[in-house]
Design a protein around this motif. Structure first.
Motif, mmCIF file in Angstrom:
data_model
loop_
_atom_site.group_PDB
_atom_site.id
_atom_site.type_symbol
_atom_site.label_atom_id
_atom_site.label_comp_id
_atom_site.label_asym_id
_atom_site.label_seq_id
_atom_site.Cartn_x
_atom_site.Cartn_y
_atom_site.Cartn_z
ATOM 1 N N GLU A 92 0.907 -1.462 -0.005
ATOM 2 C CA GLU A 92 -0.008 0.010 0.077
ATOM 3 C C GLU A 92 0.938 1.194 0.193
ATOM 4 O O GLU A 92 1.777 1.480 1.020
ATOM 5 C CB GLU A 92 -0.834 0.149 1.158
ATOM 6 C CG GLU A 92 -1.878 1.188 1.145
ATOM 7 C CD GLU A 92 -2.762 1.228 2.335
ATOM 8 O OE1 GLU A 92 -3.868 0.509 2.139
ATOM 9 O OE2 GLU A 92 -2.600 1.596 3.437
ATOM 10 N N ASN A 93 0.732 1.879 -1.223
ATOM 11 C CA ASN A 93 1.693 3.280 -1.170
ATOM 12 C C ASN A 93 2.922 3.021 -0.921
ATOM 13 O O ASN A 93 3.709 3.564 -0.479
ATOM 14 C CB ASN A 93 1.344 4.363 -0.255
ATOM 15 C CG ASN A 93 -0.270 4.710 -0.179
ATOM 16 O OD1 ASN A 93 -0.776 4.944 -1.353
ATOM 17 N ND2 ASN A 93 -1.029 4.768 1.112
ATOM 18 N N SER A 116 -6.606 3.224 0.931
ATOM 19 C CA SER A 116 -5.245 3.652 0.666
ATOM 20 C C SER A 116 -5.077 4.906 0.621
ATOM 21 O O SER A 116 -3.926 5.515 1.011
ATOM 22 C CB SER A 116 -4.689 2.695 -0.442
ATOM 23 O OG SER A 116 -5.288 3.028 -1.654
ATOM 24 N N THR A 117 -5.967 5.789 -0.116
ATOM 25 C CA THR A 117 -5.648 7.090 -0.338
ATOM 26 C C THR A 117 -5.877 7.811 1.005
ATOM 27 O O THR A 117 -5.143 8.802 1.155
ATOM 28 C CB THR A 117 -6.695 7.465 -1.370
ATOM 29 O OG1 THR A 117 -6.762 6.701 -2.500
ATOM 30 C CG2 THR A 117 -6.576 9.238 -1.638
ATOM 31 N N HIS A 143 -5.344 6.657 3.982
ATOM 32 C CA HIS A 143 -4.123 6.453 4.869
ATOM 33 C C HIS A 143 -2.763 7.280 4.297
ATOM 34 O O HIS A 143 -2.190 7.864 5.141
ATOM 35 C CB HIS A 143 -3.702 4.917 4.613
ATOM 36 C CG HIS A 143 -4.587 3.831 5.236
ATOM 37 N ND1 HIS A 143 -4.912 2.874 4.729
ATOM 38 C CD2 HIS A 143 -5.225 4.139 6.087
ATOM 39 C CE1 HIS A 143 -5.616 2.003 5.530
ATOM 40 N NE2 HIS A 143 -6.050 2.959 6.308
ATOM 41 N N GLU A 144 -2.676 7.239 2.980
ATOM 42 C CA GLU A 144 -1.876 8.124 2.365
ATOM 43 C C GLU A 144 -1.845 9.542 2.832
ATOM 44 O O GLU A 144 -1.002 10.140 3.021
ATOM 45 C CB GLU A 144 -1.475 8.153 1.037
ATOM 46 C CG GLU A 144 -0.456 8.855 0.134
ATOM 47 C CD GLU A 144 -0.297 8.427 -1.333
ATOM 48 O OE1 GLU A 144 0.464 8.614 -1.845
ATOM 49 O OE2 GLU A 144 -1.455 8.453 -1.762
ATOM 50 N N LYS A 200 0.818 11.795 4.828
ATOM 51 C CA LYS A 200 1.569 13.012 4.327
ATOM 52 C C LYS A 200 1.531 14.168 5.206
ATOM 53 O O LYS A 200 2.428 15.152 4.979
ATOM 54 C CB LYS A 200 0.940 13.212 2.999
ATOM 55 C CG LYS A 200 1.494 12.324 1.800
ATOM 56 C CD LYS A 200 0.831 12.705 0.438
ATOM 57 C CE LYS A 200 1.432 11.867 -0.827
ATOM 58 N NZ LYS A 200 0.611 12.189 -2.076
ATOM 59 N N PRO A 242 4.092 3.362 8.022
ATOM 60 C CA PRO A 242 4.513 4.204 7.208
ATOM 61 C C PRO A 242 4.949 5.626 8.012
ATOM 62 O O PRO A 242 5.887 6.048 7.481
ATOM 63 C CB PRO A 242 3.336 4.629 6.094
ATOM 64 C CG PRO A 242 2.562 3.384 6.190
ATOM 65 C CD PRO A 242 2.476 2.937 7.680
#
Length: 459
Positions: free
Chosen positions: A220-221, A239-240, A242-243, A247, A268
């Motif tokens: 994922e990412n 997933s988006t 989480h990203e 970030k 991450p």
């Protein structure tokens, strides 16, 4: 060089940059699977065989490289079919029947300059079979037209995960076999068997095709994860989200992950050299959280706990946050708290009320930076964004004014009239030192807020 060519299709002028992707096979009746497969419940691959007439060019081997750029946008592209075939000493180029109705449909002037004429063009028989259609094309031709088809599924490693509606259940074995046949590296197809209603919030799965192997590896990412999908919660559609949160984090920031799962936020973040405290009640999730932290070589940045979320807030988060508030310069880093358990995370918000005694925070400077909370929730009904805000305020026991509320972000649609949101707000000294009961004695949740709470309970 950008090639622009006009197609001889009534009312359409399309450039070559779009033509390669414009003609969909299922829009051409001759390229669709046989109509007799409609309603099939037991997969019979041989029933998909059919013979059709398609346009084609036959050109000498020596001319192929000069001809191909002229007809590339007209090629017939189907699964397991090469549009250019060797026939004796020539090459046969298969063309799509939608744009190519006759010789005049092609760029004849340019072709004739390459000594390709109408004599090189013909229609001839082509045999199609099950292998020539994608999973989506096969299912579209089989499933009932009057009902919604299979709109989506998730891929988690070698597993395809479905959430079939009732009208598709008679076709579940066929759907499973088609997906296993057609999806690369797919060995297992499962269906969500019931709502997520158990303590550990993992899916109840029904194996409908393939091997009962649920330990998966996925990325994922760019971050690798491993886990047993049958015993933990994992949703690739997040997933988006989480990203987005990862970030926000910078090296040296602090993350408290109350419902960490197998680590899609925490791992991450730790890889970015944030200081992470991650918790999950599910002992299997906790095991894979530890495994994924080790696999990603970030154990030194993360402390992991296997506790109830409320206990984690009242014990581990309370102690660690107080230490940082009293001994560090909070202006040099940001602190975030993620609460991704949308069915019930808001019910834990009252744990922040009165987390500290007033005297414990009395000596802190006025400009101290308190944590940012990112809590996830479902909302069902009309005006779901406002419902979520009221639900958060009701459980927190305080209004989120402009000084505290950082944003209410739509995450995804879960079902008709059911949405998932992230509510981000900042904690304050007043919230952390004032018990919820005292606040509520002055301001009870309104009837509207209580109604909102009832509406957003997870079904």
């Amino acid at each position: 060089m950008l090639l622009v060519a006009k197609l001889k299709v009534p009312g359409l002028t399309i450039t070559a940059t779009r033509l390669r992707h414009y003609f969909r096979n299922m829009d051409a009746k001759e390229l669709q699977p046989p109509s007799s497969v409609r309603g099939m419940q037991e997969l019979q691959r041989k029933e998909f065989r059919k013979s059709i007439q398609v346009p084609r060019l036959r050109v000498p081997e020596s001319q192929v490289q000069r001809v191909m750029p002229l007809v590339k946008k007209f090629l017939l592209k189907m699964e397991h079919m090469h549009p250019v075939r060797v026939v004796d000493t020539s090459r046969e180029i298969l063309l799509h029947p939608t744009p190519v109705k006759d010789w005049e449909s092609l760029p004849t002037e340019d072709l004739e300059k390459q000594e390709v004429t109408a004599e090189n063009f013909c229609f001839a028989e082509l045999e199609l079979g099950y292998e020539n259609w994608s999973a989506n094309e096969i299912l579209k031709s089989v499933l009932p037209t009057e009902e919604e088809g299979l709109t989506s599924y998730s891929r988690i490693g070698h597993i395809a995960h479905l959430n079939l509606r009732d009208h598709l259940l008679p076709y579940k074995q066929l759907i499973g076999q088609v997906l296993r046949d057609k999806l690369p590296n797919c060995r297992t197809v499962v269906n969500k068997a019931s709502s997520i209603d158990n303590t550990y919030r993992n899916f109840q799965l029904e194996l409908i095709c393939g091997e009962p192997e649920y330990q998966v590896e996925t990325k994922e990412n760019g971050v690798p994860f491993e886990f047993d999908f049958s015993k933990v919660y994992w949703n690739p559609r997040l997933s988006t989200e989480h990203e987005r949160i990862v970030k926000l984090l910078q090296t040296g920031d602090v993350l408290y992950d109350v419902f960490a799962g197998v680590g899609p936020f925490s791992v991450p973040a730790a890889k970015k050299r944030c200081n992470v405290l991650a918790n999950d009640l599910n002992p299997v999730s906790f095991h894979w959280l530890q495994h994924n932290a080790k696999r990603n070589k970030c154990l030194s940045q993360i402390k992991m706990f296997n506790k109830d979320g409320r206990q984690f807030i009242l014990e581990e988060l309370r102690e660690d946050l107080l230490k940082r508030l009293l001994t560090t310069d909070t202006s040099s880093y940001a602190t975030h708290i993620t609460m991704n358990l949308p069915a019930m995370a808001v019910e834990f918000l009252d744990a922040f009320r009165g987390l500290y005694k007033a005297e414990e925070l009395s000596k802190l400077p006025e400009n101290v930076s308190y944590p940012n909370v990112h809590v996830y929730s479902f909302a069902k009904g009309e005006n779901t964004k406002e419902l979520v805000r009221k639900l958060v305020e009701c459980n927190l026991g305080a209004s989120l004014d402009d000084n505290l509320l950082q944003g209410i972000s739509f995450v995804r649609n879960v079902a008709p009239n059911k949405d998932m949101y992230r509510v981000s707000f900042r904690l304050s000294q007043h919230l952390l030192t004032t018990p919820k009961e005292i606040e509520l004695s002055r301001k009870r949740c309104s009837e509207d807020e209580q109604g909102a709470a009832a509406k957003v309970k997870c079904v």
